[in-house]
Design an enzyme around this catalytic site. Structure first.
Site, PDB file in Angstrom:
ATOM      1  N   GLY A  47       0.839  -1.190   0.000  1.00 53.96           N
ATOM      2  CA  GLY A  47       0.000   0.000   0.000  1.00 53.96           C
ATOM      3  C   GLY A  47       0.874   1.240   0.000  1.00 53.96           C
ATOM      4  O   GLY A  47       2.102   1.155   0.218  1.00 53.96           O
ATOM      5  N   GLN A  52       3.143   9.924   1.817  1.00 59.57           N
ATOM      6  CA  GLN A  52       4.467   9.296   1.671  1.00 59.57           C
ATOM      7  C   GLN A  52       5.222   9.823   0.452  1.00 59.57           C
ATOM      8  O   GLN A  52       6.437   9.625   0.363  1.00 59.57           O
ATOM      9  CB  GLN A  52       4.330   7.772   1.573  1.00 59.57           C
ATOM     10  CG  GLN A  52       3.928   7.112   2.881  1.00 59.57           C
ATOM     11  CD  GLN A  52       3.854   5.610   2.736  1.00 59.57           C
ATOM     12  OE1 GLN A  52       2.849   5.080   2.299  1.00 59.57           O
ATOM     13  NE2 GLN A  52       4.926   4.921   3.077  1.00 59.57           N
ATOM     14  N   CYS A 100       7.115  -0.806   6.297  1.00 57.14           N
ATOM     15  CA  CYS A 100       6.612   0.427   5.696  1.00 57.14           C
ATOM     16  C   CYS A 100       7.679   0.945   4.744  1.00 57.14           C
ATOM     17  O   CYS A 100       8.870   0.956   5.093  1.00 57.14           O
ATOM     18  CB  CYS A 100       6.330   1.463   6.779  1.00 57.14           C
ATOM     19  SG  CYS A 100       5.725   3.031   6.133  1.00 57.14           S
ATOM     20  N   LEU A 101       7.258   1.382   3.576  1.00 58.30           N
ATOM     21  CA  LEU A 101       8.218   1.890   2.592  1.00 58.30           C
ATOM     22  C   LEU A 101       8.909   3.155   3.094  1.00 58.30           C
ATOM     23  O   LEU A 101       9.975   3.513   2.592  1.00 58.30           O
ATOM     24  CB  LEU A 101       7.524   2.143   1.256  1.00 58.30           C
ATOM     25  CG  LEU A 101       6.902   0.888   0.602  1.00 58.30           C
ATOM     26  CD1 LEU A 101       6.122   1.280  -0.644  1.00 58.30           C
ATOM     27  CD2 LEU A 101       7.954  -0.155   0.289  1.00 58.30           C
ATOM     28  N   HIS A 142      -2.963   0.552   8.612  1.00 62.89           N
ATOM     29  CA  HIS A 142      -1.606   1.085   8.426  1.00 62.89           C
ATOM     30  C   HIS A 142      -1.636   2.293   7.488  1.00 62.89           C
ATOM     31  O   HIS A 142      -1.026   3.338   7.787  1.00 62.89           O
ATOM     32  CB  HIS A 142      -0.710  -0.032   7.865  1.00 62.89           C
ATOM     33  CG  HIS A 142       0.684   0.410   7.550  1.00 62.89           C
ATOM     34  ND1 HIS A 142       1.786  -0.054   8.237  1.00 62.89           N
ATOM     35  CD2 HIS A 142       1.171   1.287   6.615  1.00 62.89           C
ATOM     36  CE1 HIS A 142       2.865   0.525   7.746  1.00 62.89           C
ATOM     37  NE2 HIS A 142       2.524   1.340   6.759  1.00 62.89           N
ATOM     38  N   GLU A 143      -2.343   2.145   6.349  1.00 67.08           N
ATOM     39  CA  GLU A 143      -2.346   3.246   5.367  1.00 67.08           C
ATOM     40  C   GLU A 143      -3.086   4.467   5.911  1.00 67.08           C
ATOM     41  O   GLU A 143      -2.640   5.605   5.723  1.00 67.08           O
ATOM     42  CB  GLU A 143      -2.954   2.784   4.047  1.00 67.08           C
ATOM     43  CG  GLU A 143      -2.185   1.675   3.340  1.00 67.08           C
ATOM     44  CD  GLU A 143      -0.693   1.952   3.207  1.00 67.08           C
ATOM     45  OE1 GLU A 143      -0.287   3.122   3.089  1.00 67.08           O
ATOM     46  OE2 GLU A 143       0.086   0.977   3.257  1.00 67.08           O
ATOM     47  N   HIS A 146      -1.182   6.772   8.056  1.00 65.12           N
ATOM     48  CA  HIS A 146      -0.335   7.764   7.389  1.00 65.12           C
ATOM     49  C   HIS A 146      -1.067   9.103   7.221  1.00 65.12           C
ATOM     50  O   HIS A 146      -0.434  10.156   7.160  1.00 65.12           O
ATOM     51  CB  HIS A 146       0.099   7.264   6.007  1.00 65.12           C
ATOM     52  CG  HIS A 146       1.256   6.296   6.035  1.00 65.12           C
ATOM     53  ND1 HIS A 146       2.519   6.665   6.432  1.00 65.12           N
ATOM     54  CD2 HIS A 146       1.337   4.985   5.692  1.00 65.12           C
ATOM     55  CE1 HIS A 146       3.339   5.624   6.327  1.00 65.12           C
ATOM     56  NE2 HIS A 146       2.648   4.581   5.891  1.00 65.12           N
TER      57      HIS A 146
END
Ligand code: NI
Length: 178
Positions: A47, A52, A100-101, A142-143, A146
């Site tokens: 995702g 981000q 996480c990226l 999680h997304e 953000h």
């Protein structure tokens, strides 16, 4: 195809509360979403949230059939979710590992609601409402975090389960250096 730079933890832009999307169906929105999918796919992400890549809007994308970063995860439908609202459907939480990226090279176990309803709209302002559980519910939480300026390490309660991906999960492809 435009792969955008992914901001990393420590960048204050990841700590902002994102603004609601008010304009739909614009060329700018279509380009943003295309870039986000290109960026997510290039990084093998499950995702990606607009903040981000430095865009402070309530817009997340996620979904995959098979993901090398999460080889045991069941598939999640490819989704564009805008202005989301989450409602837990029980009091139950469960622990599960996340990466996480924006936090490359690390994994941590994070408690999340096991079942929830999410509501929002897609890129054409069409409503989305789904009741989900398991990994799908985890990815959405999680997304959406953000969009609240929250990164998963801020949710960890057991720091004995936080470490480097290549140490904790040596079987994962080291090329997926998240
Ligand atoms: Ni993330």
């Amino acid at each position: 195809m435009t792969v955008r730079e992914i901001l990393k933890m420590g960048d204050p832009r990841l700590l902002r509360v994102a603004e609601p999307v008010t304009e739909f169906g614009t060329p700018e929105m279509a380009q943003l979403i295309a870039d986000m999918f290109d960026t997510m796919h290039a990084a093998n992400g499950a995702g990606l949230a607009a903040p981000q890549i430095g865009v402070n809007l309530q817009l997340v994308i996620y979904g995959f059939k098979q993901n090398p970063r999460y080889p045991d995860a069941p598939q999640v439908p490819e989704t564009v979710l805008i202005n989301p609202v989450l409602t837990p459907l029980s009091d139950e939480k469960e622990e599960g590992f996340e990466g996480c990226l924006s936090v490359p090279g690390l994994r941590g176990s994070v408690p999340r609601w096991t079942k929830l309803r999410y509501e929002g709209v897609d890129q054409l302002n069409q409503p989305i409402a789904r009741d989900v559980d398991g990994f799908h519910a985890r990815v959405v939480q999680h997304e959406v975090d953000h969009l609240l300026g929250m990164l998963y390490p801020m949710r960890i309660t057991d720091f004995t389960k936080f470490g480097f991906t290549d140490v904790m999960f040596p079987d994962l492809d080291p090329n997926d250096d998240d």
